[in-house]
Write a protein that holds these residues in place. Structure first.
Motif, PDB file in Angstrom:
ATOM      1  N   THR A   2       0.852  -0.793  -0.542  1.00 34.26           N
ATOM      2  CA  THR A   2       0.004   0.025  -0.154  1.00 34.26           C
ATOM      3  C   THR A   2       0.921   0.830  -0.266  1.00 34.26           C
ATOM      4  O   THR A   2       1.703   0.980   0.356  1.00 34.26           O
ATOM      5  CB  THR A   2      -0.724   0.008   0.969  1.00 34.26           C
ATOM      6  OG1 THR A   2      -1.998   0.588   0.684  1.00 34.26           O
ATOM      7  CG2 THR A   2      -0.229   0.453   2.433  1.00 34.26           C
ATOM      8  N   ASN A   3       0.489   2.089  -0.235  1.00 31.70           N
ATOM      9  CA  ASN A   3       1.021   3.802   0.012  1.00 31.70           C
ATOM     10  C   ASN A   3       0.870   4.702   1.559  1.00 31.70           C
ATOM     11  O   ASN A   3       0.634   3.836   2.123  1.00 31.70           O
ATOM     12  CB  ASN A   3       0.333   4.656  -0.853  1.00 31.70           C
ATOM     13  CG  ASN A   3      -0.907   4.981  -0.659  1.00 31.70           C
ATOM     14  OD1 ASN A   3      -2.105   4.105   0.248  1.00 31.70           O
ATOM     15  ND2 ASN A   3      -1.738   5.579  -1.255  1.00 31.70           N
ATOM     16  N   ASN A   6      -2.928   4.567   3.156  1.00 32.01           N
ATOM     17  CA  ASN A   6      -3.293   3.247   2.770  1.00 32.01           C
ATOM     18  C   ASN A   6      -4.145   3.192   2.072  1.00 32.01           C
ATOM     19  O   ASN A   6      -5.535   2.818   2.720  1.00 32.01           O
ATOM     20  CB  ASN A   6      -3.757   2.605   4.288  1.00 32.01           C
ATOM     21  CG  ASN A   6      -2.514   2.298   5.818  1.00 32.01           C
ATOM     22  OD1 ASN A   6      -1.310   2.243   5.289  1.00 32.01           O
ATOM     23  ND2 ASN A   6      -2.866   2.546   6.489  1.00 32.01           N
ATOM     24  N   ILE A   9      -4.205  -0.427  -2.440  1.00 31.14           N
ATOM     25  CA  ILE A   9      -3.623  -1.788  -2.318  1.00 31.14           C
ATOM     26  C   ILE A   9      -3.205  -2.546  -3.312  1.00 31.14           C
ATOM     27  O   ILE A   9      -4.552  -2.368  -4.659  1.00 31.14           O
ATOM     28  CB  ILE A   9      -4.753  -2.204  -1.133  1.00 31.14           C
ATOM     29  CG1 ILE A   9      -5.395  -1.983   0.262  1.00 31.14           C
ATOM     30  CG2 ILE A   9      -4.672  -3.779  -1.426  1.00 31.14           C
ATOM     31  CD1 ILE A   9      -6.804  -2.650   0.918  1.00 31.14           C
ATOM     32  N   CYS A  38       2.739   2.768  -4.139  1.00 36.64           N
ATOM     33  CA  CYS A  38       2.430   1.266  -2.892  1.00 36.64           C
ATOM     34  C   CYS A  38       4.092   0.942  -2.720  1.00 36.64           C
ATOM     35  O   CYS A  38       4.888   0.404  -3.563  1.00 36.64           O
ATOM     36  CB  CYS A  38       1.919   0.721  -4.052  1.00 36.64           C
ATOM     37  SG  CYS A  38       0.487   0.750  -4.031  1.00 36.64           S
ATOM     38  N   ARG A  65     -12.609  -4.684  -1.510  1.00 35.41           N
ATOM     39  CA  ARG A  65     -11.799  -3.358  -1.284  1.00 35.41           C
ATOM     40  C   ARG A  65     -12.023  -4.246   0.607  1.00 35.41           C
ATOM     41  O   ARG A  65     -11.036  -3.862   1.531  1.00 35.41           O
ATOM     42  CB  ARG A  65     -11.639  -1.771  -1.003  1.00 35.41           C
ATOM     43  CG  ARG A  65     -10.340  -1.726  -0.251  1.00 35.41           C
ATOM     44  CD  ARG A  65     -10.309  -0.468  -0.815  1.00 35.41           C
ATOM     45  NE  ARG A  65      -9.166   0.575   0.887  1.00 35.41           N
ATOM     46  CZ  ARG A  65      -8.455   0.380   0.529  1.00 35.41           C
ATOM     47  NH1 ARG A  65      -7.006   0.710  -0.476  1.00 35.41           N
ATOM     48  NH2 ARG A  65      -7.657   1.072   1.405  1.00 35.41           N
ATOM     49  N   GLU A  69      -8.776  -5.058   3.419  1.00 40.03           N
ATOM     50  CA  GLU A  69      -8.862  -4.490   4.636  1.00 40.03           C
ATOM     51  C   GLU A  69      -9.594  -5.538   5.612  1.00 40.03           C
ATOM     52  O   GLU A  69      -7.854  -5.171   6.803  1.00 40.03           O
ATOM     53  CB  GLU A  69      -9.559  -2.930   4.837  1.00 40.03           C
ATOM     54  CG  GLU A  69      -9.028  -2.167   3.895  1.00 40.03           C
ATOM     55  CD  GLU A  69     -10.579  -0.699   4.214  1.00 40.03           C
ATOM     56  OE1 GLU A  69     -11.627  -0.717   4.464  1.00 40.03           O
ATOM     57  OE2 GLU A  69      -9.902   0.310   2.921  1.00 40.03           O
ATOM     58  N   TRP A  79      -1.066  -1.349  10.403  1.00 34.73           N
ATOM     59  CA  TRP A  79      -1.248  -1.257   9.099  1.00 34.73           C
ATOM     60  C   TRP A  79      -0.258  -0.893   8.933  1.00 34.73           C
ATOM     61  O   TRP A  79       1.559  -0.533   7.854  1.00 34.73           O
ATOM     62  CB  TRP A  79      -1.965  -0.235   8.122  1.00 34.73           C
ATOM     63  CG  TRP A  79      -3.219  -1.086   7.942  1.00 34.73           C
ATOM     64  CD1 TRP A  79      -4.209  -1.315   8.726  1.00 34.73           C
ATOM     65  CD2 TRP A  79      -3.866  -1.708   6.592  1.00 34.73           C
ATOM     66  NE1 TRP A  79      -5.064  -2.054   7.848  1.00 34.73           N
ATOM     67  CE2 TRP A  79      -5.134  -1.513   6.235  1.00 34.73           C
ATOM     68  CE3 TRP A  79      -3.129  -0.847   5.662  1.00 34.73           C
ATOM     69  CZ2 TRP A  79      -5.808  -1.871   5.451  1.00 34.73           C
ATOM     70  CZ3 TRP A  79      -4.465  -1.262   4.315  1.00 34.73           C
ATOM     71  CH2 TRP A  79      -5.699  -1.299   4.296  1.00 34.73           C
TER      72      TRP A  79
END
Length: 93
Positions: A2-3, A6, A9, A38, A65, A69, A79
């Motif tokens: 992820t970045n 978040n 994804i 990401c 998604r 998650e 995370w």
């Protein structure tokens, strides 16, 4: 992956996780992960058989998604970047 916020994804399969994470972090490939920044590893599954890994990748990519998650939350509720601990021991990023 992820970045930092978040919000994106990315799911992929590799035979060499350390090398692939390093590639994402330095954006060696100008694809999806580079475009959306990401570079944070938040979830990992290991398989002995590449065919099982590919089947699981397809299954996860087909999910929504919310399901992704929930899966991350189960194993990594904060995370946290799981690669930070071991990637810093192998390279200078």
């Amino acid at each position: 992956m992820t970045n930092k916020n978040n919000t994106v994804i990315y799911i992929g399969v590799t035979g060499n996780l350390l090398e692939r994470v390093q590639q994402h972090k330095i954006k060696i490939h100008k694809g999806f992960t580079a475009r959306y920044n990401c570079d944070k590893l938040v979830y990992v599954e290991e398989f002995e058989n590449i065919n099982l890994a590919i089947a699981r990748e397809k299954q996860l990519k087909a999910g929504n998604r919310k399901k992704k998650e929930e899966l991350i939350q189960l194993k990594n509720p904060t995370w946290e970047d799981l690669s930070i601990r071991w990637i810093s021991n192998h390279c200078d990023i």
